[in-house]
Write a protein that holds these residues in place. Structure first.
Motif, PDB file in Angstrom:
ATOM      1  N   ILE B 325      43.564  23.516  55.945  1.00  0.00           N
ATOM      2  CA  ILE B 325      43.471  23.468  54.444  1.00  0.00           C
ATOM      3  C   ILE B 325      41.900  23.364  54.191  1.00  0.00           C
ATOM      4  N   LYS B 329      39.764  25.309  51.268  1.00  0.00           N
ATOM      5  CA  LYS B 329      38.952  24.974  50.321  1.00  0.00           C
ATOM      6  C   LYS B 329      37.541  25.277  50.403  1.00  0.00           C
ATOM      7  N   PHE B 351      46.486  25.822  45.013  1.00  0.00           N
ATOM      8  CA  PHE B 351      46.368  24.718  45.845  1.00  0.00           C
ATOM      9  C   PHE B 351      46.931  23.506  44.823  1.00  0.00           C
ATOM     10  N   LYS B 352      46.873  23.540  43.731  1.00  0.00           N
ATOM     11  CA  LYS B 352      47.294  22.221  42.984  1.00  0.00           C
ATOM     12  C   LYS B 352      48.735  22.359  42.882  1.00  0.00           C
ATOM     13  N   ILE B 354      50.680  23.661  45.113  1.00  0.00           N
ATOM     14  CA  ILE B 354      51.268  23.265  46.355  1.00  0.00           C
ATOM     15  C   ILE B 354      51.482  21.763  46.357  1.00  0.00           C
ATOM     16  N   GLU B 355      50.304  21.072  45.994  1.00  0.00           N
ATOM     17  CA  GLU B 355      50.091  19.634  46.230  1.00  0.00           C
ATOM     18  C   GLU B 355      51.198  18.946  45.526  1.00  0.00           C
ATOM     19  N   SER B 357      53.929  20.348  44.241  1.00  0.00           N
ATOM     20  CA  SER B 357      55.296  20.454  44.753  1.00  0.00           C
ATOM     21  C   SER B 357      55.922  19.719  45.750  1.00  0.00           C
ATOM     22  N   LYS B 358      54.875  19.343  46.474  1.00  0.00           N
ATOM     23  CA  LYS B 358      55.151  18.173  47.651  1.00  0.00           C
ATOM     24  C   LYS B 358      55.532  17.030  47.083  1.00  0.00           C
ATOM     25  N   GLU B 359      54.882  16.570  46.195  1.00  0.00           N
ATOM     26  CA  GLU B 359      55.446  15.478  45.317  1.00  0.00           C
ATOM     27  C   GLU B 359      56.602  15.640  44.730  1.00  0.00           C
ATOM     28  N   HIS B 382      59.015  25.339  46.040  1.00  0.00           N
ATOM     29  CA  HIS B 382      57.428  25.332  45.356  1.00  0.00           C
ATOM     30  C   HIS B 382      57.565  25.690  44.034  1.00  0.00           C
TER      31      HIS B 382
END
Lengths: 197, 609
Positions: B325, B329, B351-352, B354-355, B357-359, B382
Motif C-alpha cells: 500500500i 500511495k 483508497f478511502k 477500501i478503508e 469498507s473494512k470498517e 466493498h
C-alpha cells in the motif's frame, strides 16, 4: 393590429417587426428581452412561409438609412438572422445564410463572394448566431488581403478555415477573380430574389 | 613528411617538414628565408605573420596539407618571423593568405563531402573528425592573426561551412549518437554554434534521429535508457542549450506517443504493484517508479493513462492484490505533484472506499443482523463510490439463494447506517471461497461459480437458464473451470472451446497437491479489448472534459479574454488538443448560452450564470 397595407388579419409587416425587434434590443438585455424575442418570433412565424422574406428585407433595407450609423446596421444585420430563423431553431440553414449574406453585406464585405463560395463548398452545418455576428466583425476589421486578421484571435473556426483557404488558393488570384465576379454576384442575388417571389 | 613549395616570384624552394609522433614539427629553418622576399608579392606567396613563431602556422598548414595531400593547388607557403618585417607588407600579404587558407578549407570540405557521398558508411564519422580538426586548427590560426583578418576569415569560413552544413548531419548524427560520441558531438556543437543556420540543421537532425529511433523488446526500459543517453548527450555535448533541450523534449514526446505509452506505463506499473512481484525491494521499486514517471511526463493523453491506471488499481484493490500500500500511495502522491490534485482525486477516493469498507465489514460482522440471522458463510463487501471507480457493465445474474439472503441483509444493515444511499451489486467483480468435498480429499476452492451442489451433470443451457449469465461470460467461466489448468469440472465432449450443447460433469477424479486452489478465469484477449474500450471511452469523454474546464474557468473569472482562456485551458487539460478544437467547444458553449462575447470586444468571453 397595425396599419399595414396588407389585408391579412394577423399579418404584421416587416417594418413593424423590425420596430419591435429594435425596441427589445435597446431595452437592457435580460430574461424578459429573451422572452420578448421568442414571442416576436412566434408572431413572425404566424405570418406563414417566409416566401417573400428577402424581398421584405431588401425593402426594409432600402427604407432604412443604414449608411451612417454602424450600430444601426449591426442591429439590422442581427435582425436578418432573427428573421431567417425557423421553427424556433437557434441556427439558420446554410442556404438561407448565404442568400442573406449576399443581400445585406453586398458592398460592405469585400470578400463576400469568396466567403459565400467557401461556405457553400466547405460548410455542411447550419450557421450559428455567433458565426453570423462574427462575420460582420470580420468584414469590418479584416482587409481584402486578410491584413488585420489575427490567427490567435477568437474568430470562429469557420472563419479561421476561411482564412486558411484564402491563403491556400492565393489571395492575389482570388482578388482578380473577385473583381471579375463583381457584376455576376449582383445578378446572382437578383436571381435569388426572383426565385423567392 | 610533407613538402611545401615556397615561392616568391621565380624563386621557388621546397621545404621539407615533418611532424613526429609527439606532434612536434621539424623543418629546415634556413629554407624559410627566401631571397627577394621583400619584393612584390604574387599569388604564389603566402606570408604568415605569426607572432608565436613559425611552428604554429606551419602546423596549421601542414596538417591541412597532410590530411589532403591530393590538393594540388597548394602552391606556396612562406613563413616569416618578422620582427623587422616592413609593416606594409602584412596588409598585402594577408588577403593572399586568407584566400589560400580559405581555398584549402573549402577544398577540404568539398572533399569530405564528396567522400561522404561515395563512401557513406565508413567515412561518416571520420568526416566529422576531420571537420572538427580543421575547425580546431582554424581556431589556433585565428588566434595568431590580427583582428581584421580574423573577422574576414571567420566570415568567409562561415559562408563556406554554411553552404555545406546540410550535408553534415544526417549520417553523422546517427553515428555519434549511437556511438555515444559525447566529445565529437560537443565539437560539432561548438563548430555549429558559430554558424547561422547550422543549429537549425543540427536540431532537425537530432530531432529526426530521436523520432526515428526504433526500439523493440522491452519497450519501457529501452525507452528509459534511450532517454538517459539523450539526457547525457544534452548535458555533455550541448551544454544544456535551451533550444536543444526543447527540441529533444518535443522529439521524445513524439517518439513516446507513437506507442500507446499510457497503456504501456499503466500495465508496467500494474505488474510491479501486484502481489507476487518478488525480488524488488522497496527502494528499488521506488527508484523504478521515479524513472517510469519521467516517461509519464511525456504522455500526451494523461486522461487515458488515468483511466487505465484506475482500472488496474481497481482490480488490485478489489482482489486484495496490492503488494504494498505504501508503494501505491507513493505513486499517487507522485502523480499528484505531477498533475495536480484534481488528477488523483478519484484515485484517492478509491483508497478511502477500501478503508471505509473494512470498517463497515467489521461492524457488519458485529451487528445483530448477522449474529441473529446468518451463519456459516463469511461475507466481505466493498462499498465503492460511483464515479471514483471505473464503470462496470451491470450484469444480471441469478445468484444462489444463500448469497441473495446475505446481500439483502447487508443492504438492510448498510441503509441503517447511511440512509438514502443506494447500493447496486456488481456481482461480476465478486469472487468466493468454496468448500467442496472431492472423493480424493477435501479442497477449498476459490472459484467464480458453482452450481453443482444439486446435480452432478448439467448442460450448458441448464446452467445458462439457472444463472442468467450471458453467453460470452458464461462460456469463459466454464472454460476456466473445465478446460483450464485446474479442472474441477469435466466437459463432454472434451475440447478447448465451450459450445452450446456441451455437458458438464462434476470431476470426481480431481486432485491437487494444495489445499487451497485458485481457479483463474481465462483471459480472452481481454486485456487488449478492455484497454481499447477504456481508451475509446476516454476519447468520448474529452469534449465534456473540455467543456467542464471552460466552464470552471469562466465561472471563476466571469470575464476572460480569448488568449488567456486558451492558455489556461492548455495548462489544465491533460491530453493533447488543437486550438481549433478548443474554439469549437467555446463556440458550442456560446451557442448553448453558457458564454457570450463581450459586446465591445468580441475576443472576450463573459460567463452567463
Amino acid at each position: 393590429m397595425n396599419s399595414s397595407s396588407y389585408s391579412t388579419s394577423n399579418f404584421i409587416d416587416i417594418f413593424e417587426i423590425y420596430r419591435r425587434y429594435c425596441d427589445i434590443r435597446s431595452s437592457k438585455k435580460n430574461q424578459n428581452s429573451k422572452e420578448a424575442l421568442t414571442q416576436l418570433l412566434k408572431l413572425v412565424e404566424l405570418r406563414g412561409q417566409a416566401s417573400s422574406l428577402y424581398n421584405d428585407l431588401s425593402k426594409l433595407m432600402s427604407y432604412l438609412d443604414l449608411t451612417v450609423d454602424s450600430g444601426r446596421f449591426a442591429c439590422f444585420y442581427d435582425f436578418v438572422f432573427f428573421m431567417c430563423r425557423e421553427n424556433g431553431q437557434k441556427n439558420i440553414t446554410l442556404e438561407k445564410a448565404i442568400v442573406a449574406w449576399k443581400l445585406v453585406l453586398n458592398g460592405r464585405f469585400r470578400l463576400l463572394n469568396e466567403w459565400c463560395n467557401f461556405v457553400e463548398k466547405h460548410q455542411r452545418h447550419n450557421v450559428s448566431e455567433d458565426t453570423w455576428q462574427q462575420i460582420l466583425a470580420f468584414s469590418r476589421c479584416v482587409h481584402e488581403d486578410l491584413e488585420g486578421y489575427d490567427p490567435k484571435g477568437a474568430w470562429p473556426v469557420l472563419i479561421d478555415d476561411f482564412v486558411d483557404y484564402m491563403h491556400r488558393i492565393g489571395i492575389s488570384n482570388s482578388c482578380s477573380s473577385r473583381i471579375h465576379n463583381r457584376s455576376s454576384s449582383y445578378e446572382d442575388f437578383e436571381d435569388e430574389a426572383c426565385k423567392s417571389d | 613528411i610533407s613538402t611545401f613549395r615556397l615561392g616568391v616570384n621565380e624563386t621557388v624552394r621546397d621545404v621539407k617538414v615533418s611532424i613526429d609522433a609527439n606532434d612536434s614539427i621539424h623543418y629546415d629553418n634556413q629554407a624559410l628565408y627566401l631571397p627577394g622576399s621583400e619584393d612584390e608579392l604574387n599569388d604564389d606567396l603566402i606570408l604568415v605573420n605569426i607572432s608565436g613563431g613559425f611552428g604554429t602556422g606551419l602546423k596549421i598548414i601542414g596538417s591541412v596539407y597532410s590530411t589532403f595531400k591530393n590538393i594540388e593547388n597548394l602552391k606556396a607557403a612562406s613563413c616569416v618571423s618578422n620582427s623587422d618585417y616592413p609593416k606594409g607588407r602584412n596588409e598585402m600579404a594577408l588577403p593572399v593568405f586568407q584566400n589560400i587558407v580559405l581555398m584549402l578549407f573549402n577544398n577540404a570540405l568539398e572533399l569530405s563531402v564528396q567522400d561522404t557521398k561515395d563512401n557513406r558508411d565508413e567515412f561518416g564519422s571520420a568526416l566529422y573528425l576531420i571537420k572538427l580538426r580543421l575547425n580546431e586548427e582554424l581556431e589556433k590560426c585565428l588566434l595568431c592573426l590580427d583582428s581584421d583578418t580574423r573577422k574576414t576569415l571567420m566570415e568567409t569560413t562561415k559562408e563556406i561551412l554554411d553552404s555545406h552544413i546540410s550535408a553534415i548531419p544526417d549520417r553523422g548524427i546517427t553515428m555519434l549518437m549511437d556511438g555515444n560520441g559525447v566529445e565529437d558531438m560537443w565539437r560539432l556543437y561548438a563548430l555549429f554554434s558559430r554558424l547561422n543556420n547550422a543549429f537549425e540543421v543540427l536540431r532537425h537532425a537530432l530531432c529526426s534521429y530521436i523520432m526515428d529511433e526504433e526500439k523493440e523488446g522491452d519497450l519501457l526500459s529501452s525507452l528509459r535508457e534511450f532517454k538517459t543517453s539523450i539526457e547525457m548527450m544534452l548535458e555533455e555535448s550541448f551544454s544544456r542549450n535551451d533550444w536543444f533541450t526543447n527540441t529533444t523534449k518535443d522529439a521524445f514526446e513524439h517518439l513516446i506517443n507513437l506507442r500507446q505509452p499510457a497503456e504501456l506505463i499503466a500495465n508496467f506499473l500494474d505488474e510491479k504493484l501486484r502481489v507476487g512481484n518478488k525480488g524488488t525491494s522497496e527502494e528499488e521499486l521506488e527508484g523504478l517508479l521515479d524513472k517510469v514517471l519521467v516517461l509519464f511526463r511525456f504522455i500526451q493523453g494523461k486522461d487515458v493513462f488515468e483511466a487505465l491506471y484506475k482500472k488496474n488499481l481497481a482490480k488490485r484493490l478489489l482482489r486484495g492484490k496490492n503488494s504494498s500500500i505504501d508503494a501505491e500511495k507513493s505513486i499517487i502522491s507522485k502523480l499528484k505533484t505531477e498533475c495536480g490534485s484534481q488528477y488523483t482525486h478519484k484515485l484517492e477516493g478509491m483508497f478511502k472506499d477500501i478503508e471505509l469498507s473494512k470498517e463497515i465489514n467489521d461492524s457488519f460482522k458485529q451487528s445483530y443482523q448477522v449474529k441473529s440471522k446468518l451463519s456459516g458463510i463469511e461475507m466481505s463487501v466493498h462499498v465503492l463510490t460511483t464515479g471514483c471507480w471505473p464503470t462496470y457493465p451491470p450484469m444480471d445474474v441469478r445468484l444462489p439463494h444463500e448469497l441473495n439472503v446475505y446481500q439483502n441483509i447487508f443492504k438492510e444493515f448498510y441503509s441503517s447506517i447511511y440512509p438514502g444511499r443506494h447500493l447496486t451489486w456488481q456481482n461480476s467483480l465478486g469472487h468466493c471461497v468454496l468448500k467442496a468435498q472431492f472423493p480424493k480429499g477435501r479442497k477449498e476452492l476459490t472459484v467464480v461459480l458453482l452450481l453443482f451442489n444439486d446435480a452432478p451433470k448439467l448442460s450448458f443451457q441448464d446452467i445458462k437458464d439457472s444463472t442468467g449469465i450471458e453467453d460470452k461470460e458464461l462460456k469463459r467461466t466454464l472454460q476456466s473451470l473445465a478446460c483450464g489448468k485446474v479442472r474441477v469440472l469435466e466437459k463432454i465432449p472434451k475440447g478447448r472451446e465451450v459450445a452450446d450443447n456441451d455437458y458438464f460433469l462434476f470431476n470426481d477424479e480431481f486432485s491437487a497437491p494444495l489445499y487451497r486452489i485458485k481457479v483463474n478465469t481465462i483471459q480472452l484477449k481481454e486485456t487488449v479489448e478492455e484497454s481499447a474500450s477504456t481508451t475509446e471511452r476516454v476519447f468520448q469523454d474529452r469534449p465534456y472534459r473540455v467543456d467542464a474546464a471552460i466552464i470552471r474557468l469562466m465561472k471563476a473569472k466571469k470575464v476572460l479574454s480569448h488568449p488567456l482562456l486558451v492558455t489556461e485551458l492548455f495548462q489544465q487539460l491533460n491530453f493533447p488538443v488543437k486550438m481549433a478544437y478548443l474554439k469549437k467547444r467555446i463556440e458550442s458553449l456560446i451557442d448553448r448560452e453558457y458564454l457570450e462575447r463581450d459586446e465591445n470586444d468580441p475576443f472576450k468571453y463573459k460567463y452567463l450564470a
